[in-house]
Structures are given as structure tokens and as C-alpha cells.
Write an enzyme that holds these catalytic residues in place. Structure first.
Site, short mmCIF file in Angstrom:
data_model
loop_
_atom_site.label_atom_id
_atom_site.label_comp_id
_atom_site.label_asym_id
_atom_site.label_seq_id
_atom_site.Cartn_x
_atom_site.Cartn_y
_atom_site.Cartn_z
N LYS C 79 12.86 3.80 1.87
CA LYS C 79 11.74 2.61 0.94
C LYS C 79 10.28 3.39 0.35
O LYS C 79 9.98 3.66 1.44
CB LYS C 79 11.18 1.25 1.41
CG LYS C 79 10.44 0.56 1.07
CD LYS C 79 10.49 -0.72 1.77
CE LYS C 79 9.85 -2.02 0.75
NZ LYS C 79 9.55 -3.41 1.37
N SER C 154 10.36 -7.56 -0.93
CA SER C 154 10.21 -6.54 -1.83
C SER C 154 11.49 -4.98 -1.92
O SER C 154 11.62 -4.33 -2.19
CB SER C 154 8.81 -5.98 -1.15
OG SER C 154 8.75 -5.69 0.02
N SER C 178 10.93 -9.39 3.59
CA SER C 178 11.02 -8.66 2.43
C SER C 178 12.21 -7.54 3.05
O SER C 178 13.34 -6.25 2.25
CB SER C 178 10.02 -7.36 2.62
OG SER C 178 9.26 -7.91 1.71
#
Lengths: 97, 498, 526
Positions: C79, C154, C178
Site C-alpha cells: 500500500k 482505504s 481500511s
């Protein structure tokens, strides 16, 4: 609940954000809705409840006083917007302190 | 003037003498090329995290114990949020509601005033900011973050100081203490020891506090006294002429000897303190505190009292000796070398040693701008010199010459006395010979003396010293002169008629 | 059930160990898929193709020398909230669009040390603030199950990448859901570890007392294999837990008979879409079939979670994001003439609307006169919520329920209604408020969209959660389902091919700051 434009501007100023006049209504409404959501909890009595800042660990570990970081200035300043003589440069500060 | 009472509180920032920074492993310390001592953590790079330095905690506890403060079993680091170019993260990690130490006091003896205890509100740990440089960057400002993240101990006194001299005494006392404890080098030029003063005045007898002004960053004892003195008068004048003091930050200008308002940080009104989520509460355990307590040195006040008692020193001498721990250590080492224990003579030797440490030695250090640990005469050497004064080998005056020679060469006092023939003449026969020769050479002055002008004695002593090349023991010369003159009054030498 | 899928972590690791293929071949296969397919999903912000090939060759060398670890040569995507030295770390923000980190996050360093091969950096909501990965400066991520729908957020880029077979596993972070919410929406297994279990060093902070790194993968087994390498104490993170790391892999197979599962009644009521309720209900019955016992529990303050979270997290965010001021790194607005203007313009132009919304809310909550009523009160409520869970875990081992109240919603649907967006986290934020661990496991479909079963465990109970999830996955095959869209036109299905390498790496640009952003097509798509 409603939040005045002046309130939004006060908070934006603290956060160093510019809110264009056209956006003020939206930002005031966003803020009001988040606060309203929270204000519904007003009835819950939290007197005497210890605030919780950290969910798991209880106390701080301490680091021995040794120098462990070497400083590679060139690498750290590689992406800096403006550098002169190894210093970060900003527009002239009118010294407040 | 008596109608007004000044009320002053101090906030002292002492930079702690750790090797690394408060929350990072970058080197702490002064004087390196810009931004070469600021690592990613100090620069507030994305993703970095603070980890607290144990030694800084230990130093704060050390200070707390020394002033009799309560050591918080659990203290909290908070973020103080404001924007400023030399503040890398947009917040300073400090302590707000739960500082590491609370309470305690220091004792001051302002010149001419009585001894007084000044309470402390707290002492807390925080990180220092960087430095802005306004010259040499065209229309810009340069930012050097070497200092960012250096540990500071902020020491806050009660608003219980009532005059400029008291405030200066207070600052001095804290300065002595942090140096004594080895937690701060006290260097004011480099900003290692800085002081802000909150000053207000109120009608004498009133218990409420008036609006205060905060005088920022006064970096010498002399300036703190002058700045506060000026500010007190300014506030009184203002009130007496119908004006009102406003709460504001002011800057002292030593060149013009005035304070003037300065623009405050814009966010000063609302720092949005909250507990730093990156740092857990710090638990200072009983064992940790006990360990620090065991390592505490004898503190300045206690040592002053002991020196006064043990060595029979006057209060002023003893107080001066404890201005720095190194000075007190030097004194005690010198006193031991001067002649130890017990006798009346030893007490004399100790007092003499104190005079030399506070006098000649302090003067010599001052002239050369040296610290006592850089003195060119060791404590042992000074002690052995004092011993030679006490046992009459050299006179005080000769000793000064010996001291100067020691300072220059680093040699032992005895070696210098020997090599330069500075040994005092104490042999009775030799001195009698010198005295007789002087009296014979100055019959007119002898007559004056015998005629009642006793002050002529000083002249004779001077002549004896001169004739001996400065080596005669002046006390012995004095005594012998009196004896010889008395004898001449009773039985004039042959060849003279009354 | 069966042998691990060949494109799973376990399958790749086994194939490498057997010598079925080389790490380089595996890397080239994934890079080729990324190149062929990612314009549909926009799951990567940066693809580090050259570096991946280099790392893969090193893994192959190590294997030849006999010094390769179990995961050596297995690809991973990070990420783009984790710092990677020498590779730009954007956080999905214009503010850091050209920021090259000067150091590796601990997570990145540990996985590299284990020999994993980094494919690139995945897309995310700007600074991880969002539940749909629509707030990224690099454009929205599309759900491989339905490109009109969000992948969740997210960590939507990590989720879409794994779901589409563009990485076997991806790191992710979870501040309010997330990891778990995109896992649920993309049909993946996503673990949010206990707060402090995985180092936050090098993880760019959103809300420091909530943020926790974790993983998105197909199966609990894959998560267990990688978590074992990235969990553990880190002296560079003060909030890191100094507790031994369990052998997650060894505990996978333990029987779960006697496991006490708690159900929160409200999570099976009307507010939850019927298809989700049904799938999760069926999943719980599967666990019962494996010998678990189910009992109702009460979380008195469950309703308090969202408002409390959306008070505390923005407050921490407002302070954490103050460092982005245009002075030392990142975006600086051009043409400014004062420091104040430098701050205001750099921040106003550098941050997107959702980030600014949260900074404003958080600044308000901390500001003079409001702290006690908002931030202070929220901290006390947080205590009540944590106590709620503490009591619940005296009675049960695991709490089960839906991860989200609905499956993936349509792109753009909730963009103008932040509160509706926040409610996507209604079942996930409690875990972050209390610092617990939780996993979302594929549990079937509502229509054609995946549904997630959330299993919540007490502090440091990751091994138990992965054990339960693994036993569940041995009894079901929801986690093996593949989105139809994740196939190249005319290509072979994911996981059934081992002939990687034909499309060659390096075509997506070199590692480093000069890498191009997403394709214009991806950026412009809504």
C-alpha cells in the site's frame, strides 16, 4: 446545529487551509453534520470515566541514550522544495519571537 | 513606589546534556554544519515515530529530586500545535497536564536581602525547535534544524518573586543547580540556558494578580535584572498615569535598555494540546527514582552549610565556593593539600585556601576566560602553596608571585620557591641585622619615631623588605623593629648623646 | 480442502521450492498481468518492474545457494502509505506525488529481508482517509467484481490488485476498517492485527492510535504465512507490543470444536442488506458445523463507535498532517511571497477535499472551548467501548458478524455525502477503537457481489482468528472464486497458468521518483 462561516474560517486559519467563499456553506455543513452525529451522544454520562488515549499498551518503553541515526543531509534534502547552503529556504519570516 | 508590589514568575529552559536527542537517535549538541544533526525523525518526515530517551527522563527526575518536587509516577507527553518554519512537525512534543515533576522549591539569598524559598510549579520535558537565519538568504529565511528535537527541561517558578534582584538570584540559583547536577552546561550564549519572565505589578497587600507581560529569551543574569527592573517601572508609570497594562509578550533590547511589544505566534491563543498518540504514558517507577536519588550529589545549599561548618568559613565565602560544583570540589581538594584536620592552624589554612580560590584563582580564570577545570594550577598545587604561606615559608605577597609563576609554568610551588630563592627570611639573627642596618641608615626617622610619630614604623618595614629583596617575613620584621626601637629609646647607642 | 491455488502465496512458495518455476518467471507473470489488466482497476500507483526483476533474480540466486527462506521469490505489493526507500511514496496525495522516501518502513524491510519481491505501490484513499478509494489523487480504484463499483477503502488498491490476480498478497493498513472493508467488498481475506502487533515505523500516519498495518490475500493461510514475517516488536515504534509472535502457520489446522462465538444481534437486523445477512448467517452455521458454539452478546456502546471514531481520528489526523507544510519535502505552492501564504497555499492545493474535511473537523474538536465537549468526551466514550469488548471476551473467544452492512456500492454514490460514506465503517471501527484484531473472510455473495464475514478477536489473538478463518476456508470455497473481469482478453484464467514472463518486465517504468503515474485513462475514469 449550525456552524457559522466565521467558525469555519477560524478553524481553517488554525489549520492553515484556505476556504474559498463559494465553499464556506459546504464546509460549514460538513462540520455541522459530524458534530451533530456526535452531539447525539450527549446523553451518555461519561463523568468519572478515564479518557482512553492508547488502546493496548500501558506505558512507554525508554530508549538508551545512544546515537543511532546517521544523518545523510543530501539524501534527506533530495526532495526539498528549496535549499541553500544546506538550509531549507522559505520566504522571509517576520520574527514573532 | 511602596504602593506597588511586583510579581514575577520565571520560565527557565535548560537544554539537557544527553548524547542523543529527546525522541531520536541523532546526535545532540551545538555547532555543526546546518542540518547535519537532524535525522528523518527530527525533520518530521512522513512515517517517522518518536522514541523517548531514558537519560532525559533520568535528568528530569534528578532535577525534581534536587528541588524536593513530587515525581509523577505516570506522566504524559502532549502535542502543542502551531505552525512555524523551524518547527518541523507542526507541533512540539511537550508536557501539558501531567508533567514529570510538580512542586518543589529553591532557596535564594538576594544581595542584601533575607534568605527566601521560591516555590516551583513544575518542571517538564519538551523538545527544542530549530533555528531561523534571516541574513544571507536574499529575501528569504534559512532554516537549520540541528537543534530540533534537543531535550529541554522547562522549569516554572511560582509567581512569588517580588523584585528584579530576586528574579536574577532565582535564575542564578537554578543555573547553579542544573550545572551542579550535570544535566545542563548552562551556556547562555549558545542558548543552553534561557529564561522568560512574567512580570506584573499590584497594589501592595493585594492578593490578586494584575495583567502580566512576558519578557522573552533574556540571555544573561545582568539583562534579566535590568529587563525586569525596566518592566516594573514601566508598568507602575503606566498605571499611575492612568493607563492600563495589557497582557502581551515583550522583548528586551539591552542596547536601548527597554522592553517593547513583540508580535506573538499567531497560534499562541490556541495550541490545541492533546496527548501525543505516538507516545504512551511514561511510568517512572519507585526503583528508578530510588536509583536516581542514590546517585544525587551533595546539593549546593547543604554543601555550603557543611563547608562553612567544617572549615570555619564565612557565609559569603562558602556561598561563593558553591556557585559551581567544580569550584567546591577544587576548594576541598586544595584545603586538604594545604594541611588537614583539626588544629587551629588547619582552620586558618582552610580560610586562607578559600580566600585564594575565591580571590587569586577566580581572578586568573576570569582574566583568561577559563573554567575551573581548565585552571593552570591544580587544587593540590594551590593547597601546597597555601601550606607554605601558613608555615611562613613565603609571605602572602611572595605567594602571589609564586602563584603567577605556577600559573605560567605549571610547576610545583616548592620548586619555584627554591629556584627563585623566594624563601622568606625568618632567621632571627638575619632579620635583626637587617633591622639594625635600616635604623642606622635613617637616624632622622628614628628620632621622629622616638618622638612619638609611630607611623614611621611602616617606613622602616618597607625599608627592611626592600633591603631583603622582599624576602623578609614582614610580621617578624615588624616585631623586631619595635623591639630594637624600644631598646634605642631606653639605651641610646654609643656615640649619641641625649 | 485441496492444494493451495497456484497463484496464492502458499502455491507460489511451494512451486518455487519444488523448482516448478523461478522467482523471475513469477515476477514477470505478475508484471505482465499488471500491464495487461490494471488500466481497468487502477490498483497500482507505481509499478517497480525493474526492481522486482532484480529482487526476483536475487531470490533465485539465494534458492540456488540454499539460503532462501520460505517466502523468497513470492511477490508482494505495498500500500502506498508504507515508505519505500528510493521509490516514491505518495499516500495517494498530490502533496507527496513526487516524494521519494529516504528509508524503508519496518514492514517493507522485514518482507524484503524474507526475500519477497516488491511489485509496486498500490492505490489508496488520500492518506488512507476514505472507504472507497475514490479520494486518491491518482484516480479511483474499480472493483474487479464490477468496475462500476468501489473496491472499498482505504486499501482499495491492495484489495483490487489481489482480487484481480495482480499480486498474490498485498500489505494494507486499517485505521477504521481500511483492510477489512475492501476485503469484504473484493472477496478477500483481510487481517487487521492487534494495535501494536505490526510496526508503524514508516507507515505514514493518519490517526496514530488507530493505524495498524496488516494484509490482504486470498486465504487465511496466505495471511498467516506473511504475517509471521512482518509482525513483532520494533524498537523504532513506541507503541509496538513487546510480546512474542505466535506461529500462525502451525496453528492454522487446529480443530475449532468448542470455540465460543458471540453474535451481536443488531448486526443481523434491518440496517444490514438482506443478501449480506443471509450470507453471514450461513457462514456462522458453517462454523457451528465445525463444532463452534454460538451465543448472543451485547455490545452496549456499539452505536457510539462511528461518532466517536469520527471525532478522534480526525483530531489525530489534523495534528499528524501539520507536517505537510511545503518547507522540507513534498508539494510547495508556486509563487508565494510569505511563509503564511506558503503554508496555506501548499496545504490547500496539496490536499484533497476529504482530507481537508477531516483536518477541519479534527482541528475544531481540539480547539479552545471545544476540547472537553468533543475530543475529551470521545476519549471517554472510547474507554466505554473498549470495556464493552473486554467484557464480551470474558464470555466468548470470537465475535462474528458482517464486515459491512452492504456489498460494494457504486462509484460516486457516496462522494457528496460524507456521513453515508462513514457509515460503511459501522461494523469495523469498534475494533480500532479498542485496539483489537479482526479478519474479514469471504462468506458468499449478495447477488454477484462478495460478502465478508468479520471475525473479531481479543488482543493478540491473531493466531486464533487465522485458525478459525482457515478451518472455515477448508469447509467452503468462497475464497477461491475469481472475478470474471480479471482476465486478459483471450488470456488464460488466473492461477491456472505458470507460463509467466512472456510480456517482460520493465515496461511500466523504472523504480524511483521519475515513474509515471497511472495512465490518463485510469486517472480520468469515474
Amino acid at each position: 446545529m449550525s456552524i457559522s462561516h466565521a467558525e469555519v474560517e477560524r478553524v481553517a486559519r488554525l489549520a492553515r487551509l484556505r476556504i474559498d467563499p463559494g465553499e464556506l456553506d459546504d464546509r460549514a455543513r460538513d462540520l455541522a453534520r459530524i458534530l451533530e452525529l456526535f452531539d447525539r451522544l450527549a446523553a451518555i454520562d461519561t463523568r468519572g470515566v478515564e479518557p482512553l488515549s492508547h488502546p493496548v499498551a500501558e506505558s512507554q518503553r525508554l530508549r538508551p541514550d545512544t546515537v543511532t541515526e546517521s544523518v545523510d543531509r543530501a539524501a534527506l534534502q533530495q526532495g526539498a522544495p528549496e535549499i541553500e547552503d544546506g538550509m531549507y529556504v522559505v520566504p522571509r519570516v517576520i520574527e514573532p519571537r | 513606589m511602596n504602593a506597588w508590589q511586583p510579581v514575577i514568575g520565571l520560565e527557565v529552559h535548560a537544554r539537557l546534556l544527553t548524547r542523543s536527542k529527546l525522541f531520536s537517535g541523532a546526535p545532540a549538541g551545538y555547532g555543526a554544519a546546518p542540518n547535519t544533526r537532524a535525522c528523518a525523525i527530527d525533520l518530521g518526515f512522513p512515517g517517522v515515530l518518536p522514541v523517548l530517551n531514558r537519560e532525559a527522563v533520568r535528568m528530569a527526575v534528578r532535577f525534581g529530586l534536587a528541588v524536593g518536587a513530587r515525581i509523577a509516577p505516570r506522566c504524559i507527553f502532549a502535542r502543542k500545535n502551531y505552525f512555524y518554519p523551524d518547527l518541523p512537525k507542526g507541533y512540539q512534543i511537550s508536557q501539558y497536564e501531567d508533567p514529570i515533576t510538580a512542586g518543589g522549591s529553591i532557596t535564594i539569598e538576594p544581595a542584601g536581602g533575607p534568605r527566601r524559598d521560591i516555590g516551583l510549579v513544575r518542571a517538564h520535558l519538551e523538545e527544542d525547535a530549530g533555528r531561523s537565519v534571516h541574513e544571507g538568504f536574499g529575501r528569504g529565511t534559512g532554516i537549520d534544524l540541528n537543534r530540533a528535537g534537543t531535550p529541554l527541561l522547562e522549569i516554572v517558578t511560582e509567581p512569588a518573586i517580588h523584585g528584579a534582584a530576586e528574579a536574577a538570584a532565582c535564575m542564578r540559583k537554578i543555573h547553579t543547580l542544573v550545572r551542579w547536577l550535570g544535566i545542563c552546561d548552562g551556556n547562555m550564549q549558545e542558548g543552553s540556558f534561557r529564561c522568560d519572565a512574567n512580570v506584573s505589578v499590584r497594589p501592595a497587600g493585594s492578593q490578586t494578580l494584575g495583567p502580566r507581560s512576558e519578557i522573552k529569551n533574556v540571555n544573561s543574569f545582568r539583562f534579566v535584572e535590568r529587563a525586569i527592573g525596566y518592566e516594573i517601572e514601566r508598568q507602575i508609570d503606566l498605571i499611575e498615569s492612568g493607563g492600563e497594562v495589557v497582557q502581551e509578550t515583550r522583548l528586551y533590547d539591552p542596547d536601548r535598555h527597554e522592553t517593547r511589544p513583540m508580535r506573538d505566534k499567531e497560534d499562541a491563543d490556541d495550541y490545541r494540546y492533546f496527548p501525543d498518540p505516538d507516545l504512551l504514558p511514561v511510568a517512572v517507577g519507585e526503583a528508578f527514582v530510588a536509583e536516581v536519588r542514590d546517585g544525587l550529589p551533595e546539593l549546593p545549599d547543604a554543601r555550603r552549610d557543611r563547608l562553612a561548618g567544617q572549615y570555619g568559613l564565612g557565609a559569603a565565602d562558602a556561598a561563593q565556593l558553591v556557585s559551581y560544583r567544580e569550584v567546591a570540589d577544587y576548594f576541598e581538594a586544595a584545603a586538604e593539600a594545604a594541611g588537614s584536620a583539626g588544629s587551629e592552624d588547619a582552620a586558618d589554612a582552610a580560610r586562607l585556601t578559600a580566600n585564594w580560590v575565591n580571590g587569586e584563582l577566580a581572578g586568573a580564570l576570569n582574566r583568561e576566560g577559563l573554567r575551573i577545570d581548565e585552571a593552570r594550577v591544580t587544587a593540590g598545587q594551590l593547597g601546597r602553596l597555601v601550606r607554605r604561606i601558613a608555615d611562613g615559608t613565603v609571605s602572602g605577597r611572595m605567594a602571589k608571585a609564586v602563584f603567577d609563576a605556577m600559573w605560567g609554568s605549571g610547576e610545583e610551588p616548592d620548586a619555584i620557591i627554591e629556584a627563585r630563592g623566594l624563601r622568606q627570611v625568618t632567621d632571627a639573627g638575619e632579620i635583626e641585622g637587617l633591622v639594625d642596618a635600616v635604623l642606622d641608615a635613617h637616624p632622622a626617622q628614628v628620632d621622629q619615631y622616638l618622638g612619638g610619630a609611630e607611623k614611621v614604623l611602616g617606613f622602616f618595614v618597607g625599608q627592611v623588605m626592600k633591603r631583603s629583596g622582599g624576602k623578609a617575613d614582614p610580621r617578624q620584621a615588624n616585631r623586631t623593629l619595635r623591639e630594637r626601637l624600644a631598646r634605642r629609646r631606653d639605651e641610646p647607642p654609643a656615640g649619641q648623646t641625649p | 480442502m485441496t492444494a493451495p491455488a497456484p497463484d496464492s502465496v502458499a502455491g507460489i512458495a511451494a512451486g518455487l521450492a519444488r523448482g516448478d518455476f523461478s522467482a523471475e518467471e513469477v515476477a514477470r507473470r505478475f508484471l505482465a498481468r499488471i500491464e495487461a489488466l490494471d488500466s481497468r482497476f487502477n490498483s497500482y500507483i507505481t509499478v517497480t518492474a525493474e526492481r522486482a526483476i532484480e529482487e526476483a533474480r536475487r531470490a533465485d540466486d539465494a534458492r540456488r545457494r540454499g539460503s532462501a527462506g520460505f517466502l523468497a521469490g513470492v511477490p508482494v505489493a505495498h500500500k502506498d502509505l508504507f515508505c519505500t526507500r528510493g521509490v516514491r511514496t505518495t499516500c495517494g496525495s498530490r502533496m507527496l506525488a513526487n516524494h521519494v522516501a529516504a528509508y524503508d518502513a519496518t514492514v517493507v524491510e522485514l518482507l524484503r529481508r524474507s526475500g519477497m519481491v516488491t511489485l509496486g505501490k498500490t492505490n489508496l484513499d488520500e492518506f488512507a482517509m476514505g472507504s472507497s478509494t475514490e479520494s486518491s489523487h491518482f484516480g479511483p480504484v474499480c472493483n474487479p467484481w464490477d468496475p462500476e463499483r468501489v473496491a472499498g477503502g482505504s486499501s482499495g488498491g491492495s484489495a483490487a490488485a489481489v482480487a484481480a490476480g495482480l499480486a498474490p498478497v498485498a500489505t494494507a493498513t486499517d485505521t477504521g476498517g481500511s483492510i477489512r472493508q475492501p476485503a469484504a467488498l473484493c472477496g478477500l481475506t483481510g487481517l487487521k492485527p492487534t494495535y501494536g502487533r505490526v510496526s508503524r515505523h514508516g507507515l505514514v500516519a493518519f490517526a496514530s492510535s488507530f493505524d495498524q498495518g496488516g494484509l490482504l490475500a486470498r486465504s487465511a493461510e496466505d495471511v498467516a504465512l506473511v504475517l509471521g514475517e512482518m509482525a513483532g516488536f520494533d524498537e523504532r515504534d513506541s507503541t509496538s507490543l513487546d510480546a512474542p509472535v505466535d506461529d500462525y502457520r502451525a496453528r492454522l489446522e487446529a480443530p475449532i470444536a468448542g470455540l465460543r462465538i458471540g453474535l451481536v444481534e443488531e448486526q443481523f437486523e434491518d440496517g444490514v442488506e438482506a443478501g449480506v445477512r443471509e450470507a453471514v448467517g450461513a457462514a456462522v452455521r458453517v462454523l457451528e458445523g465445525l463444532g463452534a458454539t454460538v451465543r448472543p452478546i451485547r455490545l452496549e456502546y456499539a452505536d457510539v463507535g462511528i461518532p466517536t471514531y469520527y471525532m478522534l481520528a480526525p483530531a489525530e489526523c489534523s495534528s499528524n498532517l501539520s507536517r505537510f507544510d511545503g518547507v522540507r519535502y513534498g508539494f510547495r505552492a508556486p509563487g508565494v511571497s510569505s511563509v503564511e501564504e506558503l503554508y496555506v497555499e501548499s496545504r490547500t492545493q496539496g490536499f484533497g477535499v476529504e482530507v481537508k474535511r477531516r483536518i477541519l473537523a479534527g482541528t475544531y474538536a481540539l480547539s479552545k472551548g471545544y476540547y472537553d465537549a468533543y475530543y475529551g468526551k470521545a476519549q471517554r466514550l472510547r474507554r466505554l467501548i473498549a470495556d464493552d469488548y473486554r467484557r464480551a471476551f470474558e464470555e466468548v473467544d470470537v465475535i462474528a458478524g458482517p464486515t459491512t452492512p452492504t456489498p460494494a456500492f457504486r462509484l460516486g454514490d457516496r462522494l457528496d455525502d460524507p456521513i453515508a460514506m462513514y457509515l460503511a465503517d459501522v461494523f469495523t471501527v469498534g475494533v480500532n477503537l479498542a485496539g483489537l484484531c479482526a479478519v474479514s473472510v469471504p462468506a458468499g455473495f449478495a447477488g454477484s457481489l462478495p460478502v465478508g464475514l468479520q471475525l473479531t478477536g481479543n488482543h493478540l489473538e491473531e493466531a486464533r482468528l487465522l485458525n478459525v478463518a482457515h478451518r472455515f476456508q477448508q469447509a467452503t470455497d468462497w475464497h477461491l472464486a475469481r472475478p470474471p473481469l480479471a482476465e486478459p482478453a483471450g488470456g488464460t484464467p488466473a492461477g491456472r497458468t505458470q507460463d509467466g514472463g512472456t510480456r517482460g518486465g520493465g515496461t511500466q517504468g523504472a523504480a524511483g521518483a521519475s515513474e509515471p503515474g497511472p495512465t490518463p485513462a485510469a486517472r480520468g475514469r469515474r
